[in-house]
Motif scaffolding. Structure first.
Motif, PDB file in Angstrom:
ATOM      1  N   ALA A  55       1.056  -1.368  -0.355  1.00  0.00           N
ATOM      2  CA  ALA A  55       0.035  -0.206   0.254  1.00  0.00           C
ATOM      3  C   ALA A  55       0.827   1.422  -0.396  1.00  0.00           C
ATOM      4  O   ALA A  55       0.827   2.075  -0.694  1.00  0.00           O
ATOM      5  CB  ALA A  55      -1.492   0.427   1.294  1.00  0.00           C
ATOM      6  N   GLU A  56       1.911   1.779   0.354  1.00  0.00           N
ATOM      7  CA  GLU A  56       2.318   2.607   0.764  1.00  0.00           C
ATOM      8  C   GLU A  56       3.387   2.562  -0.430  1.00  0.00           C
ATOM      9  O   GLU A  56       3.793   3.279  -1.021  1.00  0.00           O
ATOM     10  CB  GLU A  56       3.804   2.253   2.345  1.00  0.00           C
ATOM     11  CG  GLU A  56       3.440   1.807   3.113  1.00  0.00           C
ATOM     12  CD  GLU A  56       4.260   1.641   4.803  1.00  0.00           C
ATOM     13  OE1 GLU A  56       4.895   2.139   4.327  1.00  0.00           O
ATOM     14  OE2 GLU A  56       3.693   2.084   5.744  1.00  0.00           O
ATOM     15  N   LYS A  57       3.928   1.539  -0.964  1.00  0.00           N
ATOM     16  CA  LYS A  57       4.673   1.510  -2.322  1.00  0.00           C
ATOM     17  C   LYS A  57       3.950   2.114  -4.021  1.00  0.00           C
ATOM     18  O   LYS A  57       4.378   3.042  -3.900  1.00  0.00           O
ATOM     19  CB  LYS A  57       5.474   0.029  -3.107  1.00  0.00           C
ATOM     20  CG  LYS A  57       5.781  -0.170  -4.087  1.00  0.00           C
ATOM     21  CD  LYS A  57       6.787  -1.140  -4.090  1.00  0.00           C
ATOM     22  CE  LYS A  57       7.368  -1.137  -5.718  1.00  0.00           C
ATOM     23  NZ  LYS A  57       7.372  -2.750  -6.059  1.00  0.00           N
ATOM     24  N   ASP A  58       1.937   2.002  -3.408  1.00  0.00           N
ATOM     25  CA  ASP A  58       1.639   2.228  -4.611  1.00  0.00           C
ATOM     26  C   ASP A  58       0.784   4.164  -4.042  1.00  0.00           C
ATOM     27  O   ASP A  58       0.495   4.296  -4.808  1.00  0.00           O
ATOM     28  CB  ASP A  58       0.407   1.214  -4.579  1.00  0.00           C
ATOM     29  CG  ASP A  58       0.642  -0.021  -5.084  1.00  0.00           C
ATOM     30  OD1 ASP A  58       1.590  -0.274  -5.636  1.00  0.00           O
ATOM     31  OD2 ASP A  58      -0.135  -1.036  -4.652  1.00  0.00           O
ATOM     32  N   GLY A  59       1.108   3.769  -2.883  1.00  0.00           N
ATOM     33  CA  GLY A  59       0.888   5.897  -2.621  1.00  0.00           C
ATOM     34  C   GLY A  59      -0.518   5.687  -1.832  1.00  0.00           C
ATOM     35  O   GLY A  59      -0.601   7.333  -1.526  1.00  0.00           O
ATOM     36  N   ARG A  60      -0.468   4.582  -0.949  1.00  0.00           N
ATOM     37  CA  ARG A  60      -2.028   4.077  -0.813  1.00  0.00           C
ATOM     38  C   ARG A  60      -1.430   4.202   1.272  1.00  0.00           C
ATOM     39  O   ARG A  60      -0.632   3.420   1.297  1.00  0.00           O
ATOM     40  CB  ARG A  60      -2.734   3.555  -0.557  1.00  0.00           C
ATOM     41  CG  ARG A  60      -3.055   3.340  -2.279  1.00  0.00           C
ATOM     42  CD  ARG A  60      -4.165   1.768  -2.887  1.00  0.00           C
ATOM     43  NE  ARG A  60      -2.578   0.720  -2.597  1.00  0.00           N
ATOM     44  CZ  ARG A  60      -3.032  -0.380  -1.586  1.00  0.00           C
ATOM     45  NH1 ARG A  60      -3.760  -0.251  -0.883  1.00  0.00           N
ATOM     46  NH2 ARG A  60      -2.337  -1.074  -2.313  1.00  0.00           N
ATOM     47  N   LYS A  61      -2.702   5.094   1.847  1.00  0.00           N
ATOM     48  CA  LYS A  61      -1.748   4.443   3.535  1.00  0.00           C
ATOM     49  C   LYS A  61      -3.265   3.907   4.150  1.00  0.00           C
ATOM     50  O   LYS A  61      -4.243   3.472   3.050  1.00  0.00           O
ATOM     51  CB  LYS A  61      -3.247   6.039   3.896  1.00  0.00           C
ATOM     52  CG  LYS A  61      -3.239   5.732   5.088  1.00  0.00           C
ATOM     53  CD  LYS A  61      -3.581   6.848   5.562  1.00  0.00           C
ATOM     54  CE  LYS A  61      -3.773   6.626   8.259  1.00  0.00           C
ATOM     55  NZ  LYS A  61      -4.559   8.143   8.283  1.00  0.00           N
ATOM     56  N   PRO A  62      -1.942   2.700   4.459  1.00  0.00           N
ATOM     57  CA  PRO A  62      -2.543   1.095   4.852  1.00  0.00           C
ATOM     58  C   PRO A  62      -3.930   1.793   5.745  1.00  0.00           C
ATOM     59  O   PRO A  62      -4.153   2.061   6.690  1.00  0.00           O
ATOM     60  CB  PRO A  62      -1.127   0.819   5.568  1.00  0.00           C
ATOM     61  CG  PRO A  62      -0.201   2.064   5.162  1.00  0.00           C
ATOM     62  CD  PRO A  62      -0.844   3.029   5.100  1.00  0.00           C
ATOM     63  N   ASP A  63      -4.702   0.469   5.217  1.00  0.00           N
ATOM     64  CA  ASP A  63      -6.213   0.695   5.909  1.00  0.00           C
ATOM     65  C   ASP A  63      -6.522  -1.084   6.408  1.00  0.00           C
ATOM     66  O   ASP A  63      -7.538  -0.209   6.770  1.00  0.00           O
ATOM     67  CB  ASP A  63      -7.353   0.625   5.016  1.00  0.00           C
ATOM     68  CG  ASP A  63      -7.437   0.004   3.684  1.00  0.00           C
ATOM     69  OD1 ASP A  63      -6.534  -0.703   3.553  1.00  0.00           O
ATOM     70  OD2 ASP A  63      -8.112   0.046   2.783  1.00  0.00           O
TER      71      ASP A  63
END
Length: 253
Positions: A55-63
Motif C-alpha cells: 500500500a505504501e509503495k503504491d502511495g496508498r495509506k494502509p487501511d
C-alpha cells in the motif's frame, strides 16, 4: 518421515490456510492453539506486513486493521510475539474467521481437540466465528476417529467431580477414563480455567459422535468435550509435497 519433515507439512498447511483468507479493512481473527498455529500466526504477521508495504509503495495509506483473539495462554503469547493486535471476545464477540489445529480429523468432519488442554476456550472461540478452518499435517487425518490418536477424547471437568464423571462415562459408554497428570509437576494438569482434564479412551466401533458429545456434556461436572462435530468449513492437511483441502462448506454438502 522425520520430525523436521512434519514441521514442513504443518507450515505448508498453515500458510495455505492463511493465504486463502481475505485481509481487507477491519478483520477479527481467531487464533487457535497447538504446534501448527505457530506457523499460522507467523504467516498472518508476514501477510499484514507485506500488504502494508504494498500500500505504501503504491502511495496508498494502509487501511488494514487485523485484531487477533486468542484461544489460550499460548495463543496470546504467539499474538504478542508476532506484534499482532491483541483483542478479546469481550470486545469482539463476533469473529470473522478462526484457524486452529487438531489432534485427529476423520473423513466426516469430526475432530478431536484438547491434547494441549485448551479445547474449552477453543470451542468457545470457534462458536463465535463465522468460519472455522482447521490445519494439520497428514498424520492428523484418519478414516475414523481413534485410528491414529490413541489418547482418547479430552474432557474438561470441575475438579471435585472428576471421580463421579469417570464412573458415569465408563458405566454408560464403556472404555476407560484417565485423569491427565502433569509431566513437570506432581499432580493433575490444570487448564487455563483452573479445571482438570480426563481423557476417555473410548471403545471401538463408535460412529454416532454427535450423540456421544451430547451424552458427555449432559454429565454434571463436565465443562466441555474435545469433540468438534462438523464445525469446520475447510480442513487443510499438509504433506511433503502440497496441501490437501477438504471442503465442508454448505455449498459442497
Amino acid at each position: 518421515m522425520s520430525s523436521n519433515d512434519l514441521e514442513i507439512c504443518k507450515r505448508f498447511a498453515a500458510e495455505r490456510a492463511v493465504l486463502d483468507r481475505e485481509f481487507k479493512g477491519n478483520v477479527v481473527v481467531g487464533i487457535g492453539s497447538g504446534s501448527t498455529v505457530v506457523y499460522v500466526t507467523k504467516c498472518i504477521a508476514e501477510t499484514i506486513t507485506r500488504m502494508n508495504k504494498e500500500a505504501e509503495k503504491d502511495g496508498r495509506k494502509p487501511d488494514l486493521n487485523v485484531t487477533c483473539i486468542p484461544s489460550s495462554f499460548q495463543a496470546k503469547e504467539l499474538i504478542l510475539r508476532n506484534n499482532l493486535n491483541l483483542g478479546s471476545l469481550e470486545s469482539f464477540p463476533l469473529v470473522d474467521w478462526t484457524i486452529d489445529g487438531a489432534d485427529e480429523i476423520d473423513s466426516q468432519n469430526n475432530i478431536i481437540k484438547g491434547g494441549g488442554g485448551c479445547h474449552t476456550q477453543e470451542k468457545i472461540l470457534a462458536s463465535c466465528s463465522k468460519e472455522l478452518y482447521i490445519v494439520g499435517d497428514y498424520t492428523k487425518y484418519s478414516p475414523k476417529l481413534g485410528t491414529n490418536w490413541k489418547k482418547g477424547i479430552p474432557i474438561e471437568v470441575i475438579p471435585v467431580s472428576y471421580v463421579a464423571v469417570k464412573r458415569k462415562i465408563e458405566c454408560r459408554l464403556g472404555g476407560e477414563v484417565l485423569l491427565r497428570m502433569a509431566v513437570m509437576k506432581a499432580g493433575p494438569v490444570i487448564t487455563d480455567n483452573s479445571n482438570f482434564i480426563v481423557d476417555w479412551r473410548f471403545p471401538e466401533g463408535i460412529d454416532n459422535w454427535k450423540d456421544i458429545e451430547t451424552t458427555l456434556k449432559m454429565i454434571p461436572g463436565v465443562v466441555e468435550v474435545g469433540l468438534f462435530i462438523k464445525m469446520a468449513i475447510k480442513i487443510y492437511i499438509g504433506n511433503e509435497k502440497d496441501v490437501k483441502i477438504y471442503d465442508f462448506s454448505p455449498s459442497n454438502e
